[in-house]
Design an enzyme around this catalytic site. Structure first.
Site, PDB file in Angstrom:
ATOM      1  N   GLU A  63     -12.992 -25.377   1.175  1.00 28.65           N
ATOM      2  CA  GLU A  63     -13.167 -24.649  -0.081  1.00 28.65           C
ATOM      3  C   GLU A  63     -14.586 -24.771  -0.631  1.00 28.65           C
ATOM      4  O   GLU A  63     -15.239 -25.812  -0.455  1.00 28.65           O
ATOM      5  CB  GLU A  63     -12.201 -25.229  -1.137  1.00 28.65           C
ATOM      6  CG  GLU A  63     -10.757 -25.052  -0.732  1.00 28.65           C
ATOM      7  CD  GLU A  63      -9.787 -25.914  -1.534  1.00 28.65           C
ATOM      8  OE1 GLU A  63      -8.662 -25.444  -1.768  1.00 28.65           O
ATOM      9  OE2 GLU A  63     -10.143 -27.043  -1.916  1.00 28.65           O
ATOM     10  N   LYS A  76     -19.441 -27.295  -4.950  1.00 30.60           N
ATOM     11  CA  LYS A  76     -18.967 -28.358  -4.064  1.00 30.60           C
ATOM     12  C   LYS A  76     -18.329 -27.729  -2.845  1.00 30.60           C
ATOM     13  O   LYS A  76     -17.623 -26.726  -2.964  1.00 30.60           O
ATOM     14  CB  LYS A  76     -17.942 -29.240  -4.794  1.00 30.60           C
ATOM     15  CG  LYS A  76     -17.329 -30.316  -3.883  1.00 30.60           C
ATOM     16  CD  LYS A  76     -16.538 -31.356  -4.668  1.00 30.60           C
ATOM     17  CE  LYS A  76     -15.116 -30.963  -4.887  1.00 30.60           C
ATOM     18  NZ  LYS A  76     -14.304 -32.054  -5.467  1.00 30.60           N
ATOM     19  N   GLN A 147      -7.284 -41.642  -3.036  1.00 29.33           N
ATOM     20  CA  GLN A 147      -7.547 -41.420  -4.470  1.00 29.33           C
ATOM     21  C   GLN A 147      -6.947 -42.515  -5.346  1.00 29.33           C
ATOM     22  O   GLN A 147      -7.330 -42.669  -6.513  1.00 29.33           O
ATOM     23  CB  GLN A 147      -6.965 -40.066  -4.936  1.00 29.33           C
ATOM     24  CG  GLN A 147      -7.335 -38.860  -4.102  1.00 29.33           C
ATOM     25  CD  GLN A 147      -8.832 -38.655  -3.966  1.00 29.33           C
ATOM     26  OE1 GLN A 147      -9.567 -38.800  -4.944  1.00 29.33           O
ATOM     27  NE2 GLN A 147      -9.297 -38.348  -2.771  1.00 29.33           N
ATOM     28  N   GLY A 233      -0.494 -31.556  -5.421  1.00 29.02           N
ATOM     29  CA  GLY A 233      -0.147 -30.150  -5.178  1.00 29.02           C
ATOM     30  C   GLY A 233      -1.325 -29.294  -5.566  1.00 29.02           C
ATOM     31  O   GLY A 233      -1.555 -29.037  -6.747  1.00 29.02           O
ATOM     32  N   ASP A 234      -2.123 -28.877  -4.574  1.00 26.82           N
ATOM     33  CA  ASP A 234      -3.390 -28.224  -4.913  1.00 26.82           C
ATOM     34  C   ASP A 234      -3.744 -27.124  -3.932  1.00 26.82           C
ATOM     35  O   ASP A 234      -4.908 -26.807  -3.731  1.00 26.82           O
ATOM     36  CB  ASP A 234      -4.523 -29.268  -4.987  1.00 26.82           C
ATOM     37  CG  ASP A 234      -4.695 -30.040  -3.685  1.00 26.82           C
ATOM     38  OD1 ASP A 234      -3.931 -29.786  -2.726  1.00 26.82           O
ATOM     39  OD2 ASP A 234      -5.599 -30.894  -3.609  1.00 26.82           O
TER      40      ASP A 234
HETATM   41  N1  LIG Z   1      -6.250 -32.312  -8.034  1.00 25.14           N
HETATM   42  C1  LIG Z   1      -7.402 -32.738  -7.592  1.00 25.14           C
HETATM   43  O1  LIG Z   1      -8.429 -32.573  -8.250  1.00 25.14           O
HETATM   44  C2  LIG Z   1      -7.461 -33.484  -6.293  1.00 25.14           C
HETATM   45  C3  LIG Z   1      -8.622 -34.179  -5.934  1.00 25.14           C
HETATM   46  C4  LIG Z   1      -8.620 -34.929  -4.756  1.00 25.14           C
HETATM   47  C5  LIG Z   1      -7.494 -34.921  -3.947  1.00 25.14           C
HETATM   48  N2  LIG Z   1      -6.393 -34.189  -4.310  1.00 25.14           N
HETATM   49  C6  LIG Z   1      -5.189 -34.184  -3.491  1.00 25.14           C
HETATM   50  O2  LIG Z   1      -4.561 -35.439  -3.717  1.00 25.14           O
HETATM   51  C7  LIG Z   1      -3.808 -35.801  -2.572  1.00 25.14           C
HETATM   52  C8  LIG Z   1      -4.115 -37.227  -2.192  1.00 25.14           C
HETATM   53  O3  LIG Z   1      -5.440 -37.306  -1.701  1.00 25.14           O
HETATM   54  P1  LIG Z   1      -5.918 -38.591  -0.903  1.00 25.14           P
HETATM   55  O4  LIG Z   1      -7.364 -38.387  -0.624  1.00 25.14           O
HETATM   56  O5  LIG Z   1      -5.478 -39.813  -1.623  1.00 25.14           O
HETATM   57  O6  LIG Z   1      -5.053 -38.404   0.433  1.00 25.14           O
HETATM   58  P2  LIG Z   1      -4.627 -39.522   1.494  1.00 25.14           P
HETATM   59  O7  LIG Z   1      -4.190 -38.796   2.701  1.00 25.14           O
HETATM   60  O8  LIG Z   1      -5.662 -40.565   1.599  1.00 25.14           O
HETATM   61  O9  LIG Z   1      -3.332 -40.206   0.800  1.00 25.14           O
HETATM   62  C9  LIG Z   1      -2.120 -39.527   0.621  1.00 25.14           C
HETATM   63  C10 LIG Z   1      -0.985 -40.560   0.658  1.00 25.14           C
HETATM   64  O10 LIG Z   1       0.263 -39.866   0.372  1.00 25.14           O
HETATM   65  C11 LIG Z   1       1.277 -40.506   1.132  1.00 25.14           C
HETATM   66  N3  LIG Z   1       2.438 -39.626   1.172  1.00 25.14           N
HETATM   67  C12 LIG Z   1       2.577 -38.436   1.821  1.00 25.14           C
HETATM   68  N4  LIG Z   1       3.797 -37.920   1.565  1.00 25.14           N
HETATM   69  C13 LIG Z   1       4.416 -38.769   0.703  1.00 25.14           C
HETATM   70  C14 LIG Z   1       5.680 -38.755   0.041  1.00 25.14           C
HETATM   71  N5  LIG Z   1       6.550 -37.750   0.208  1.00 25.14           N
HETATM   72  N6  LIG Z   1       6.005 -39.788  -0.784  1.00 25.14           N
HETATM   73  C15 LIG Z   1       5.129 -40.820  -0.965  1.00 25.14           C
HETATM   74  N7  LIG Z   1       3.915 -40.880  -0.355  1.00 25.14           N
HETATM   75  C16 LIG Z   1       3.562 -39.863   0.458  1.00 25.14           C
HETATM   76  C17 LIG Z   1       0.617 -40.776   2.470  1.00 25.14           C
HETATM   77  O11 LIG Z   1       1.291 -41.768   3.208  1.00 25.14           O
HETATM   78  C18 LIG Z   1      -0.807 -41.225   2.031  1.00 25.14           C
HETATM   79  O12 LIG Z   1      -0.882 -42.625   1.904  1.00 25.14           O
HETATM   80  C19 LIG Z   1      -4.166 -34.773  -1.495  1.00 25.14           C
HETATM   81  O13 LIG Z   1      -3.092 -33.857  -1.404  1.00 25.14           O
HETATM   82  C20 LIG Z   1      -5.417 -34.107  -1.997  1.00 25.14           C
HETATM   83  O14 LIG Z   1      -5.525 -32.778  -1.551  1.00 25.14           O
HETATM   84  C21 LIG Z   1      -6.375 -33.479  -5.457  1.00 25.14           C
END
Ligand SMILES: NC(=O)c1ccc[n+]([C@@H]2O[C@H](COP(=O)([O-])OP(=O)(O)OC[C@H]3O[C@@H](n4cnc5c(N)ncnc54)[C@H](O)[C@@H]3O)[C@@H](O)[C@H]2O)c1
Length: 360
Positions: A63, A76, A147, A233-234
């Site tokens: 993106e 970004k 995160q 959820g994004d």
């Molecule tokens: N809204 C925003 O501004 C924003 C910014 C950054 C990341 N995100 C989103 O946040 C999410 C997390 O990012 P991240 O970098 O930490 O990812 P990551 O892959 O490092 O961590 C995600 C974690 O979710 C766990 N997981 C998956 N399905 C699960 C479930 N059903 N129940 C419990 N745990 C579960 C995984 O085991 C993993 O540890 C991603 O989907 C990313 O796209 C959103």
């Protein structure tokens, strides 16, 4: 008006960014970013805004997120590849650029994988400051990936929350979170399920990664008064919440044109009622109106947050060893004579180079 550009482009690489965050303190930076973010949300109408440009592939999404306040421009690049960790890669990586509007020259380039974690935590914490109950003291963290620690630090910086109940389908991720956050003074309970994690929690943060319409949080597990910070959820086809939660909650969003496509509310039509967070922060719309109200911040991440983060770090590292200089803009002394910079070298130099090439 900013007037940088002639002396090279300031650059913060991964090493510089990690050193800056580790030396200045992630929690302190996130707290200060909340103040900067609120200033930008209060001047929201000034910004050039559009939904981000997304290229979807089988593996994930890539993106571009541009915006401008009329003085500076920024964007970004970010990806989201939920299956990446299984192959040893990060789910989310990013970098960003600032440019000055008056001549279009870039002025600042930075890694943004770490910076995105800070700005996402700052955005979550800012939303919770306006939407969570003021007496909130316990947070459920569902998803303990990249995160997660940053989110926890943001909520402690702004709301003083230091009790966490964590759940992740990956026990190693939960153990990692405990290892990282317990030494920082958090009181952490490792839960046995999402339902167990939310027991007694005032705030629930969902930050999982899975390219599916998952039910990470069930309606039956959500009690009155909870604030839900839904950040995972994004993307189209990638959500975390039971739809019934959204139907009985007050839903707050960044930029409806983007959130209706990417956020939890993608399940509903354009008439689904939402409040824009900037209006709450500017005093134009109410945030939480009662103690039992359920509030949801349907976070997807918006360009203005990254624009804040880039300016924040650019200003913080100016003149320090955290930044380097990139020779990024080709500037001939005669602006019309770009060719002067590539004019053929003298014959003997070209001959020697050709001979060297031929011998390799
Ligand atoms: N809204 C925003 O501004 C924003 C910014 C950054 C990341 N995100 C989103 O946040 C999410 C997390 O990012 P991240 O970098 O930490 O990812 P990551 O892959 O490092 O961590 C995600 C974690 O979710 C766990 N997981 C998956 N399905 C699960 C479930 N059903 N129940 C419990 N745990 C579960 C995984 O085991 C993993 O540890 C991603 O989907 C990313 O796209 C959103």
């Amino acid at each position: 008006m900013t007037t940088e550009g002639k002396a090279g482009v300031s650059f913060v690489d991964v090493a510089g960014m990690s050193r800056w965050i580790s030396e200045q303190g992630a929690e302190r930076i996130i707290g200060a970013m909340v103040t900067a973010l609120e200033e930008d949300f209060r001047r929201w109408p000034q910004f050039d805004k559009s939904p981000r440009h997304a290229v979807h592939t089988r593996e994930g999404v890539m993106e571009l997120m541009p915006t401008s306040d009329g003085d500076e421009y920024g964007f970004k690049y970010v990806n989201g590849h939920p299956k990446n960790p299984l192959r040893g890669f990060q789910t989310v990586t990013a970098f960003g650029v600032l440019a000055q509007v008056h001549n279009g020259y870039p002025t600042f380039v930075a890694e943004m994988t770490l910076l995105t974690a800070l700005r996402t935590a700052a955005t979550s914490a800012m939303a919770a400051r306006w939407l969570a109950r003021p007496d909130a003291s316990t947070m459920a963290m569902i998803g303990a990936g990249s995160q997660a620690e940053f989110q926890a630090l943001g909520f402690r910086a702004v709301l003083g929350i230091d009790r966490l109940r964590v759940w992740d389908t990956d026990p190693h991720a939960m153990a990692k979170l405990v290892r990282n956050l317990e030494p920082l003074g958090f009181d952490i309970t490792v839960a046995t399920s999402a339902a167990d994690a939310v027991l007694g929690a005032d705030v629930v943060t969902t930050c999982t990664a899975d390219k599916t319409n998952a039910t990470v949080l069930r309606d039956v597990d959500v009690v009155p008064g909870v604030h839900i910070n839904a950040i995972g959820g994004d993307c189209p086809g990638k959500t975390e919440l039971d739809q019934a939660i959204l139907e009985r909650a007050s839903v707050f969003v960044e930029y409806p044109e983007q959130t209706r496509v990417e956020g939890e509310i993608q399940a509903f039509g354009p008439e689904f009622p939402v409040t824009e967070l900037w209006q709450v922060i500017s005093g134009d719309a109410p945030g939480r109106t009662s103690s039992p109200e359920i509030t949801v911040f349907d976070s997807v991440g918006f360009a203005i947050e990254d624009f804040m983060a880039l300016r924040f770090v650019r200003d913080a590292v100016r003149g320090t060893s955290y930044e380097a200089t990139l020779d990024l803009v080709a500037e001939p002394s005669d602006p019309k004579d770009l060719f002067a910079m590539v004019a053929p070298a003298p014959a003997e130099v070209r001959g020697a180079r050709a001979a060297a090439l031929a011998s390799t």
